[in-house]
Scaffold this motif. Structure first.
Motif, PDB file in Angstrom:
ATOM      1  N   GLU A  53       0.833  -1.203   0.000  1.00 37.02           N
ATOM      2  CA  GLU A  53       0.000   0.000   0.000  1.00 37.02           C
ATOM      3  C   GLU A  53       0.873   1.261   0.000  1.00 37.02           C
ATOM      4  OE1 GLU A  53      -3.126  -0.101   2.993  1.00 37.02           O
ATOM      5  OE2 GLU A  53      -3.303   2.088   2.777  1.00 37.02           O
ATOM      6  N   GLY A  54       0.556   2.155  -0.910  1.00 39.13           N
ATOM      7  CA  GLY A  54       1.277   3.428  -0.969  1.00 39.13           C
ATOM      8  C   GLY A  54       2.629   3.341  -1.673  1.00 39.13           C
ATOM      9  N   THR A  55       2.976   2.162  -2.231  1.00 39.38           N
ATOM     10  CA  THR A  55       4.248   2.023  -2.959  1.00 39.38           C
ATOM     11  C   THR A  55       3.975   1.885  -4.462  1.00 39.38           C
ATOM     12  OG1 THR A  55       4.357  -0.394  -3.016  1.00 39.38           O
ATOM     13  CG2 THR A  55       5.123   0.678  -1.000  1.00 39.38           C
ATOM     14  N   LEU A  56       5.062   1.809  -5.237  1.00 41.42           N
ATOM     15  CA  LEU A  56       4.928   1.624  -6.689  1.00 41.42           C
ATOM     16  C   LEU A  56       4.225   0.314  -7.036  1.00 41.42           C
ATOM     17  CD1 LEU A  56       8.490   2.588  -8.058  1.00 41.42           C
ATOM     18  CD2 LEU A  56       6.499   4.058  -7.724  1.00 41.42           C
ATOM     19  N   ALA A  57       4.212  -0.610  -6.091  1.00 38.62           N
ATOM     20  CA  ALA A  57       3.647  -1.937  -6.363  1.00 38.62           C
ATOM     21  C   ALA A  57       2.221  -2.083  -5.847  1.00 38.62           C
ATOM     22  CB  ALA A  57       4.533  -3.011  -5.769  1.00 38.62           C
ATOM     23  N   GLU A  58       1.629  -0.995  -5.405  1.00 37.64           N
ATOM     24  CA  GLU A  58       0.240  -1.080  -4.919  1.00 37.64           C
ATOM     25  C   GLU A  58      -0.659  -1.567  -6.059  1.00 37.64           C
ATOM     26  OE1 GLU A  58      -1.181   2.335  -2.786  1.00 37.64           O
ATOM     27  OE2 GLU A  58      -3.261   1.658  -2.875  1.00 37.64           O
ATOM     28  N   GLY A  59      -1.464  -2.569  -5.767  1.00 34.07           N
ATOM     29  CA  GLY A  59      -2.387  -3.092  -6.766  1.00 34.07           C
ATOM     30  C   GLY A  59      -1.776  -4.115  -7.715  1.00 34.07           C
ATOM     31  N   ALA A  60      -0.482  -4.436  -7.528  1.00 35.40           N
ATOM     32  CA  ALA A  60       0.162  -5.402  -8.427  1.00 35.40           C
ATOM     33  C   ALA A  60      -0.504  -6.776  -8.281  1.00 35.40           C
ATOM     34  CB  ALA A  60       1.653  -5.507  -8.118  1.00 35.40           C
ATOM     35  N   LYS A  61      -0.591  -7.466  -9.417  1.00 33.09           N
ATOM     36  CA  LYS A  61      -1.233  -8.781  -9.419  1.00 33.09           C
ATOM     37  C   LYS A  61      -0.158  -9.842  -9.158  1.00 33.09           C
ATOM     38  CE  LYS A  61      -4.055 -11.715 -12.454  1.00 33.09           C
ATOM     39  NZ  LYS A  61      -3.316 -12.924 -12.177  1.00 33.09           N
ATOM     40  N   LEU A  62      -0.417 -10.709  -8.186  1.00 35.82           N
ATOM     41  CA  LEU A  62       0.534 -11.772  -7.869  1.00 35.82           C
ATOM     42  C   LEU A  62       0.089 -13.075  -8.514  1.00 35.82           C
ATOM     43  CD1 LEU A  62       1.354 -11.481  -4.048  1.00 35.82           C
ATOM     44  CD2 LEU A  62       2.861 -11.023  -5.971  1.00 35.82           C
ATOM     45  N   THR A  63       1.019 -13.731  -9.188  1.00 39.23           N
ATOM     46  CA  THR A  63       0.717 -15.057  -9.742  1.00 39.23           C
ATOM     47  C   THR A  63       1.731 -16.033  -9.150  1.00 39.23           C
ATOM     48  OG1 THR A  63       0.043 -13.986 -11.775  1.00 39.23           O
ATOM     49  CG2 THR A  63       0.395 -16.361 -11.885  1.00 39.23           C
ATOM     50  N   PHE A  64       1.252 -17.173  -8.709  1.00 40.45           N
ATOM     51  CA  PHE A  64       2.149 -18.168  -8.126  1.00 40.45           C
ATOM     52  C   PHE A  64       2.256 -19.375  -9.041  1.00 40.45           C
ATOM     53  CE2 PHE A  64       0.595 -15.680  -4.596  1.00 40.45           C
ATOM     54  CZ  PHE A  64       1.773 -15.407  -3.920  1.00 40.45           C
ATOM     55  N   ARG A  65       3.477 -19.857  -9.186  1.00 40.75           N
ATOM     56  CA  ARG A  65       3.694 -21.087  -9.942  1.00 40.75           C
ATOM     57  C   ARG A  65       4.200 -22.108  -8.930  1.00 40.75           C
ATOM     58  NH1 ARG A  65       7.171 -23.525 -13.529  1.00 40.75           N
ATOM     59  NH2 ARG A  65       8.961 -22.310 -12.809  1.00 40.75           N
ATOM     60  N   ARG A  66       3.483 -23.199  -8.799  1.00 38.40           N
ATOM     61  CA  ARG A  66       3.873 -24.217  -7.825  1.00 38.40           C
ATOM     62  C   ARG A  66       4.801 -25.221  -8.493  1.00 38.40           C
ATOM     63  NH1 ARG A  66       2.578 -29.155  -6.121  1.00 38.40           N
ATOM     64  NH2 ARG A  66       2.480 -29.575  -3.887  1.00 38.40           N
ATOM     65  N   ILE A  67       5.923 -25.472  -7.857  1.00 39.63           N
ATOM     66  CA  ILE A  67       6.868 -26.450  -8.390  1.00 39.63           C
ATOM     67  C   ILE A  67       6.762 -27.714  -7.540  1.00 39.63           C
ATOM     68  CG2 ILE A  67       9.303 -26.949  -8.856  1.00 39.63           C
ATOM     69  CD1 ILE A  67       9.722 -23.897  -9.096  1.00 39.63           C
ATOM     70  N   SER A  68       6.474 -28.828  -8.174  1.00 39.51           N
ATOM     71  CA  SER A  68       6.260 -30.052  -7.400  1.00 39.51           C
ATOM     72  C   SER A  68       7.589 -30.607  -6.882  1.00 39.51           C
ATOM     73  CB  SER A  68       5.545 -31.100  -8.255  1.00 39.51           C
ATOM     74  OG  SER A  68       6.334 -31.389  -9.376  1.00 39.51           O
ATOM     75  N   ALA A  69       7.485 -31.378  -5.807  1.00 41.02           N
ATOM     76  CA  ALA A  69       8.671 -32.025  -5.239  1.00 41.02           C
ATOM     77  C   ALA A  69       8.890 -33.328  -5.999  1.00 41.02           C
ATOM     78  CB  ALA A  69       8.460 -32.297  -3.760  1.00 41.02           C
ATOM     79  N   ARG A  70      10.054 -33.454  -6.627  1.00 39.70           N
ATOM     80  CA  ARG A  70      10.344 -34.661  -7.400  1.00 39.70           C
ATOM     81  C   ARG A  70      11.639 -35.302  -6.914  1.00 39.70           C
ATOM     82  NH1 ARG A  70       7.145 -35.471 -11.579  1.00 39.70           N
ATOM     83  NH2 ARG A  70       8.587 -37.019 -12.449  1.00 39.70           N
ATOM     84  N   VAL A  71      11.645 -36.617  -6.923  1.00 35.53           N
ATOM     85  CA  VAL A  71      12.834 -37.347  -6.489  1.00 35.53           C
ATOM     86  C   VAL A  71      13.231 -38.402  -7.514  1.00 35.53           C
ATOM     87  CG1 VAL A  71      12.524 -37.094  -3.983  1.00 35.53           C
ATOM     88  CG2 VAL A  71      11.381 -38.977  -5.172  1.00 35.53           C
ATOM     89  N   ARG A  72      14.527 -38.747  -7.483  1.00 29.86           N
ATOM     90  CA  ARG A  72      14.999 -39.884  -8.259  1.00 29.86           C
ATOM     91  C   ARG A  72      15.514 -40.909  -7.254  1.00 29.86           C
ATOM     92  NH1 ARG A  72      19.152 -37.868 -11.171  1.00 29.86           N
ATOM     93  NH2 ARG A  72      17.814 -37.095 -12.831  1.00 29.86           N
ATOM     94  N   CYS A  73      15.057 -42.147  -7.402  1.00 32.43           N
ATOM     95  CA  CYS A  73      15.410 -43.190  -6.446  1.00 32.43           C
ATOM     96  C   CYS A  73      16.710 -43.882  -6.864  1.00 32.43           C
ATOM     97  CB  CYS A  73      14.276 -44.210  -6.364  1.00 32.43           C
ATOM     98  SG  CYS A  73      14.644 -45.540  -5.210  1.00 32.43           S
ATOM     99  N   ALA A  74      17.621 -43.993  -5.884  1.00 31.91           N
ATOM    100  CA  ALA A  74      18.902 -44.656  -6.169  1.00 31.91           C
ATOM    101  C   ALA A  74      18.734 -46.170  -6.214  1.00 31.91           C
ATOM    102  CB  ALA A  74      19.928 -44.281  -5.112  1.00 31.91           C
ATOM    103  N   ASP A  75      17.675 -46.684  -5.592  1.00 34.82           N
ATOM    104  CA  ASP A  75      17.466 -48.138  -5.563  1.00 34.82           C
ATOM    105  C   ASP A  75      16.736 -48.653  -6.794  1.00 34.82           C
ATOM    106  OD1 ASP A  75      18.850 -48.758  -3.305  1.00 34.82           O
ATOM    107  OD2 ASP A  75      17.155 -48.457  -1.952  1.00 34.82           O
ATOM    108  N   CYS A  76      15.578 -48.038  -7.117  1.00 33.85           N
ATOM    109  CA  CYS A  76      14.794 -48.579  -8.241  1.00 33.85           C
ATOM    110  C   CYS A  76      14.878 -47.714  -9.495  1.00 33.85           C
ATOM    111  CB  CYS A  76      13.335 -48.808  -7.832  1.00 33.85           C
ATOM    112  SG  CYS A  76      12.356 -47.302  -7.697  1.00 33.85           S
ATOM    113  N   GLY A  77      15.521 -46.534  -9.356  1.00 29.86           N
ATOM    114  CA  GLY A  77      15.730 -45.713 -10.552  1.00 29.86           C
ATOM    115  C   GLY A  77      14.536 -44.881 -10.988  1.00 29.86           C
ATOM    116  N   THR A  78      13.399 -45.037 -10.297  1.00 25.99           N
ATOM    117  CA  THR A  78      12.185 -44.316 -10.697  1.00 25.99           C
ATOM    118  C   THR A  78      12.314 -42.830 -10.373  1.00 25.99           C
ATOM    119  OG1 THR A  78      10.989 -46.280 -10.005  1.00 25.99           O
ATOM    120  CG2 THR A  78       9.649 -44.354 -10.547  1.00 25.99           C
ATOM    121  N   GLU A  79      11.772 -42.015 -11.263  1.00 26.53           N
ATOM    122  CA  GLU A  79      11.698 -40.580 -10.999  1.00 26.53           C
ATOM    123  C   GLU A  79      10.233 -40.267 -10.754  1.00 26.53           C
ATOM    124  OE1 GLU A  79      14.356 -38.296 -13.795  1.00 26.53           O
ATOM    125  OE2 GLU A  79      12.773 -36.829 -13.460  1.00 26.53           O
ATOM    126  N   SER A  80       9.912 -39.697  -9.587  1.00 24.66           N
ATOM    127  CA  SER A  80       8.495 -39.466  -9.330  1.00 24.66           C
ATOM    128  C   SER A  80       8.250 -38.242  -8.459  1.00 24.66           C
ATOM    129  CB  SER A  80       7.862 -40.705  -8.689  1.00 24.66           C
ATOM    130  OG  SER A  80       8.730 -41.269  -7.734  1.00 24.66           O
TER     131      SER A  80
END
Lengths: 134, 215
Positions: A53-80
């Motif tokens: 409020e009261g700054t140059l960014a007042e009223g700015a629209k925020l957009t969020f991009r969610r990044i999923s948690a991904r792992v690679r398994c050393a035992d079975c090799g699956t990426e999930s």
């Protein structure tokens, strides 16, 4: 509640960047948050209008991009994708996983309106009675 | 006009944290960030560790609290240099606050600083404060579901002290569940069952602190 300090940090960066580029308004921000970042997009969204409020960014629209948690398994090799905070391979339950993504927290892009300098009339034209010295 | 920026959100805190780390390393001082719920026994554990380490190392303490200086007075009564950091409502300590407080200590005369963070299982985990290691405390009466419910705190710690372990017979607390949950979010953290009241288990934790001091 730590999101208040984090939101202030996002705002400060946006204002610095806008000032550096000679912009007179920040109209939008895109923020990327990993599923394991511990930062709640909802909270940042709630706090942002309060701190902006009261700054140059007042009223700015925020957009969020969610990044999923991904792992690679050393035992079975699956990426999930991880369904929760547990660092276990969803395919074989092994704990020998390498985290590929999920801890990110960064501002990806912003939209600014730059000052339209062509609209600024030269000083001389504004003051027609100024004696011509040079 | 859209501009690409890619700016790490926590950078404002990280920059200060890195600076503190460097300053402390130059002075040969190690800092341990102690975190846990209100009442988990953070002050008692720090006091117990001081008693077992003070002959060998010169220790200072930063006491983080939202208000008041109760814990700082407790530590000061031991003859240990202590600075109270009041956050006036904030739920965590930030690196910049530590940076402001460090000049209050004679770093040349210290080997180790304990920072007692704000009693909170959520927010402090997000902020690096220039520490060499993190020590999370969970006490038996809090319940064995806390690691599963507050994963970030336990996933970012280097050691987990299960405090008030002498209370185990009186609570439905399954230590195996806690160890399992902790391993799920943090495969490398050391787990230490301790009781600051009886002194049980503290020797092992002291050994961990000494390991941090030597590394």
């Amino acid at each position: 509640m730590h999101e208040l300090a984090i939101t202030q940090g996002i705002l400060n960066f946006a204002l610095d960047e806008a000032t550096k580029r000679g912009a007179d308004k920040v109209t939008a921000l895109t923020v990327s948050l990993g599923a394991l970042s511990g930062i709640m997009a909802d909270c940042v969204e709630t706090y942002f209008p309060l701190v902006a409020e009261g700054t140059l960014a007042e009223g700015a629209k925020l957009t969020f991009r969610r990044i999923s948690a991904r792992v690679r398994c050393a035992d079975c090799g699956t990426e999930s994708e991880l369904p929760d905070f547990r660092l276990r391979c969803p395919a074989c339950t092994s704990r020998k996983v390498e985290l590929l993504s999920g801890r990110e927290a960064y501002i990806e892009s912003m939209e600014i309106e730059e000052k339209n300098r062509t609209n600024v009339e030269p000083f001389r034209e504004k003051v027609p009675h100024l004696p011509k010295l040079f | 006009m859209e501009i690409k920026v890619i700016h790490q959100i926590m950078e404002w805190n990280e920059d200060h944290s890195e600076q503190i780390k460097k300053n402390l390393a130059d002075k040969g001082v190690t800092m341990i960030n102690v975190m846990g719920s209100p009442g988990a026994g953070k002050t008692s554990l720090i006091t117990a560790l001081i008693a077992r380490l003070r002959e060998e190392y010169k220790i200072g303490v930063i006491e983080g609290d939202i208000a008041g200086k109760i814990d700082a007075e407790t530590i000061a009564s031991l003859g240990i240099p202590v600075v109270q950091l009041n956050t006036d409502g904030a739920c965590h300590i930030e690196a910049m606050s530590i940076e402001h407080i460090l000049p209050d200590f004679d770093l040349d005369a210290l080997d180790l600083i304990f920072v007692e963070n704000i009693g909170n299982l959520v927010c402090p985990a997000e902020f690096n404060i220039g520490e060499s290691a993190r020590l999370a405390i969970l006490s038996i009466p809090e319940g064995d579901d806390k690691v599963a419910k507050y994963p970030l705190m336990f996933s970012t710690t280097d050691a987990l002290a299960l405090n008030k372990y002498d209370m185990l017979p009186y609570f439905d607390f399954d230590p195996v569940r806690v160890e399992n949950d902790a391993r799920d979010v943090n495969p490398t953290a050391e787990i230490y069952p301790v009781s600051t009241r009886t002194g049980d288990g503290l020797d092992a934790l002291v050994k961990w602190v000494k390991g941090i001091l030597c590394s």
